[in-house]
Motif scaffolding. Structure first.
Motif, short mmCIF file in Angstrom:
data_model
loop_
_atom_site.label_atom_id
_atom_site.label_comp_id
_atom_site.label_asym_id
_atom_site.label_seq_id
_atom_site.Cartn_x
_atom_site.Cartn_y
_atom_site.Cartn_z
N LEU A 42 -5.63 19.12 4.46
CA LEU A 42 -4.89 18.49 5.55
C LEU A 42 -4.42 17.07 5.25
N PRO A 43 -5.24 16.19 4.61
CA PRO A 43 -4.78 14.81 4.43
C PRO A 43 -3.45 14.67 3.72
N GLY A 44 -3.14 15.56 2.78
CA GLY A 44 -1.87 15.48 2.07
C GLY A 44 -0.67 15.88 2.89
N LEU A 45 -0.89 16.39 4.09
CA LEU A 45 0.21 16.84 4.94
C LEU A 45 0.42 15.92 6.14
N LEU A 46 -0.48 14.96 6.34
CA LEU A 46 -0.39 14.06 7.47
C LEU A 46 -0.06 12.64 6.98
N PRO A 47 0.41 11.76 7.86
CA PRO A 47 0.65 10.38 7.44
C PRO A 47 -0.62 9.73 6.93
N PRO A 48 -0.53 8.88 5.91
CA PRO A 48 -1.73 8.21 5.38
C PRO A 48 -2.49 7.49 6.49
N GLY A 49 -3.81 7.70 6.50
CA GLY A 49 -4.65 7.05 7.50
C GLY A 49 -4.85 7.85 8.76
N ALA A 50 -4.30 9.06 8.83
CA ALA A 50 -4.41 9.84 10.07
C ALA A 50 -5.86 10.17 10.40
N PRO A 92 0.14 7.49 12.27
CA PRO A 92 -1.02 8.35 12.01
C PRO A 92 -1.77 8.75 13.28
N SER A 93 -2.03 7.78 14.17
CA SER A 93 -2.75 8.11 15.41
C SER A 93 -1.89 8.93 16.36
N VAL A 94 -0.59 8.70 16.38
CA VAL A 94 0.31 9.50 17.21
C VAL A 94 0.19 10.98 16.83
N VAL A 95 0.19 11.25 15.52
CA VAL A 95 0.10 12.63 15.04
C VAL A 95 -1.24 13.26 15.44
N ALA A 142 2.34 0.54 17.09
CA ALA A 142 2.72 0.34 15.69
C ALA A 142 1.99 -0.87 15.13
N PRO A 143 1.52 -0.81 13.88
CA PRO A 143 0.82 -1.95 13.30
C PRO A 143 1.76 -3.14 13.11
N ARG A 144 1.21 -4.34 13.26
CA ARG A 144 2.02 -5.53 13.03
C ARG A 144 2.22 -5.72 11.53
N PRO A 145 3.38 -6.24 11.13
CA PRO A 145 3.61 -6.46 9.71
C PRO A 145 2.69 -7.55 9.17
N ALA A 146 2.35 -7.41 7.90
CA ALA A 146 1.49 -8.42 7.28
C ALA A 146 2.24 -9.75 7.18
N VAL A 147 1.52 -10.84 7.39
CA VAL A 147 2.10 -12.18 7.31
C VAL A 147 1.67 -12.81 5.99
N SER A 148 2.62 -13.06 5.10
CA SER A 148 2.28 -13.56 3.78
C SER A 148 2.19 -15.07 3.71
N CYS A 149 2.84 -15.78 4.63
CA CYS A 149 2.80 -17.24 4.58
C CYS A 149 3.01 -17.77 5.98
N PRO A 150 2.49 -18.96 6.27
CA PRO A 150 2.66 -19.52 7.61
C PRO A 150 4.07 -20.01 7.81
N GLY A 151 4.40 -20.27 9.05
CA GLY A 151 5.72 -20.81 9.34
C GLY A 151 6.38 -20.05 10.45
N PRO A 152 7.36 -20.63 11.09
CA PRO A 152 8.01 -19.99 12.22
C PRO A 152 8.58 -18.63 11.90
N ALA A 153 9.21 -18.47 10.71
CA ALA A 153 9.86 -17.19 10.39
C ALA A 153 8.84 -16.09 10.27
N ALA A 154 7.68 -16.39 9.63
CA ALA A 154 6.68 -15.36 9.43
C ALA A 154 5.91 -15.09 10.71
N GLY A 155 5.69 -16.12 11.50
CA GLY A 155 4.84 -15.94 12.66
C GLY A 155 5.53 -15.45 13.89
N SER A 156 6.86 -15.37 13.89
CA SER A 156 7.58 -15.03 15.12
C SER A 156 7.98 -13.58 15.19
N SER A 157 7.60 -12.77 14.20
CA SER A 157 8.08 -11.38 14.17
C SER A 157 6.95 -10.42 14.49
#
Length: 487
Positions: free
Chosen positions: A264-272, A280-283, A467-482
């Motif tokens: 089953l794991p190979g047929l579902l989204p990673p982390g299901a 993954p949790s939706v599925v 939906a998971p939040r995107p990873a933030v690679s560096c501080p700053g308004p552009a990275a922290g506002s999305s």
């Protein structure tokens, strides 16, 4: 409808609706096929107690449903890669052909084994069809319109849900249960002849198929699909035979479950399987909903006929409550999806389904009139309408456009596997503890209560559908506002 004005003070007109001129040629054929599938599903559930009794297989009653769903597992896996690589038309054509052949075999079945063979063929075709329709919806409509499309698809269950049980019960009582299977064959041929050219046109108008990892990845998915379907089939067969207490049945059940877990794991989204946030949790939630609902629904008509003395027509009429509730739930999510947290809709849906199961158990154990089951099943349908439509919309929303076939395949795989496991486990328990007509009241009540716990789990896991939040690679308004996909 007009969207609220943005910061600049302008308002944007809503996109064209499902039945507008822009989408009508796609919507109408899809809805026609959904109507046909709806009637077949409801009619078979109504007529199956008579078919199982006539063929001397009441103890194996659940296999008629779980065998259909087991074959659907393979169909959904094959259809995902096939539709992404070649478009939805080829798997839809193959699915329609297999569905017609399977229904014909069921109508003429001289034995219960032959009927199960027909159900396997029809289930394989059904799996191909459902994923193909999801791919059409994902490619032909913008994100804002899809909740309304699923609302219209749900509406297609209302008329069959209201008229289908009574009509199927009359067919089985006055003519033969075989007519219930056979009557959809010429209609399916006609609908397929109409829908297939329209699907080809829709696919051409809304983009070309994309790749999904190449032929090697597609072959691996097919082998995994075969393993899941075979394992699920072994699990069902072993569960049905556990009453004998033999080692072979235990090994078959345990071995089938192990194969499903491994493939089953190979047929579902990673982390299901660890309930990762987002797709993954939706599925996973989809499978929990279907396990609870269809595991219960399979044994509602049988309980009403054997414990309350209902006719097939009366038992089928009770199932109408689920259809009406389902439509109400789907309509509610179409209006609320963008105003309420999506996870909240899944929590409410799971809680409603669990409450309905608990109420159904209480009604059964206390000996209340069978007609009260109509109210319980109305609530169950409402919970399912919220849950199924919301997971459908979120799957297409969270999946990349070129992978909607695979995402839809994973969703339907979870859907069908949930049905298979819910029905197989309930069927195995029923086969092991079945006493006789009029003496299984406690058994039915226990089944409903256990499946209500599964529904409650669906609501709880649904809180991870954000939906998971995107990873933030560096501080700053552009990275922290999305942020992405929050409710």
């Amino acid at each position: 409808m007009v969207r609220p004005a943005g910061r600049g003070g302008t308002a944007a007109a809503a996109p064209a609706g499902p039945l507008s001129r822009a989408h009508r040629a796609t919507t109408l054929p899809v809805l026609a096929f959904i109507c046909l599938v709806a009637f077949e599903s409801i009619a078979v559930a109504t007529a199956m107690p008579r078919a199982a009794a006539d063929l001397g297989a009441v103890r194996s009653y659940g296999l008629a449903f779980s065998s259909f769903l087991t074959a659907s597992l393979l169909g959904t896996v094959v259809a995902g890669s096939w539709a992404d690589a070649r478009g939805p038309r080829p798997p839809m054509a193959a699915g329609a052909a297999l569905f017609v052949v399977g229904q014909s075999v069921c109508a003429a079945a001289p034995t219960y084994s032959a009927l199960l063979a027909g159900r396997l063929l029809a289930g394989l075709g059904g799996g191909l069809l459902v994923v193909s329709i999801y791919v059409v919806v994902g490619s032909a409509y913008p994100d804002e319109v899809r909740p309304r499309v699923f609302g219209w698809m749900s509406a297609c269950w209302v008329l069959p849900g209201v008229a289908g049980p009574a009509l199927a019960g009359w067919m089985a009582d006055a003519v033969s249960w075989r007519l219930v299977f056979g009557v959809v064959v010429p209609v399916a041929v006609l609908v397929a002849a109409v829908i297939l050219p329209r699907v080809a046109a829709a696919a051409a108008a809304h983009g070309t198929p994309g790749g999904t990892g190449g032929a090697g990845a597609a072959r691996r998915r097919v082998w995994r699909g075969l393993a899941v379907a075979g394992g699920a089939g072994a699990l069902q067969a072993g569960a049905e035979d556990l009453t004998g207490g033999g080692a072979a049945a235990v090994l078959l059940t345990a071995g089938g479950a192990a194969v499903v877990v491994a493939a089953l794991p190979g047929l579902l989204p990673p982390g299901a399987l660890r309930l990762a946030r987002g797709l993954p949790s939706v599925v996973v939630v989809r499978g929990l909903f279907t396990a609870a609902f269809f595991g219960t629904e399979t044994f509602v008509p049988l309980m009403l006929v054997s414990e309350r003395g209902f006719s097939l027509s009366q038992a089928g009429l009770v199932l109408t409550g689920g259809t009406l509730g389902w439509f109400a739930g789907t309509t509610s999510q179409a209006r609320a999806l963008d105003r309420l947290p999506r996870a909240l809709l899944l929590l409410v849906g799971g809680t409603a389904l669990a409450a309905a199961g608990a109420l159904l158990a209480a009604l059964t154990l206390t000996g209340a009139s069978g007609w009260w089951v109509l109210a319980a099943w109305l609530l169950a349908g409402f919970g399912m309408g919220l849950g199924i439509a919301t997971t459908s919309v979120l799957t297409l929303r969270l999946a990349a456009p070129a992978e909607r076939g695979l995402a839809s395949s994973a969703l339907q795989l979870s859907d069908n596997l949930g049905c298979v496991l819910g029905i197989a486990v309930a069927g195995g328990v029923f086969a092991a503890l079945h006493v006789g007509a009029g003496r299984d009241q406690a058994l039915f009540g226990g089944l409903y209560a256990g499946l209500a716990l599964v529904a409650l789990a669906a609501g709880i896991v649904g809180t991870r559908a954000r939906a998971p939040r995107p990873a933030v690679s560096c501080p700053g308004p552009a990275a922290g506002s999305s942020t992405v996909g929050g409710p």
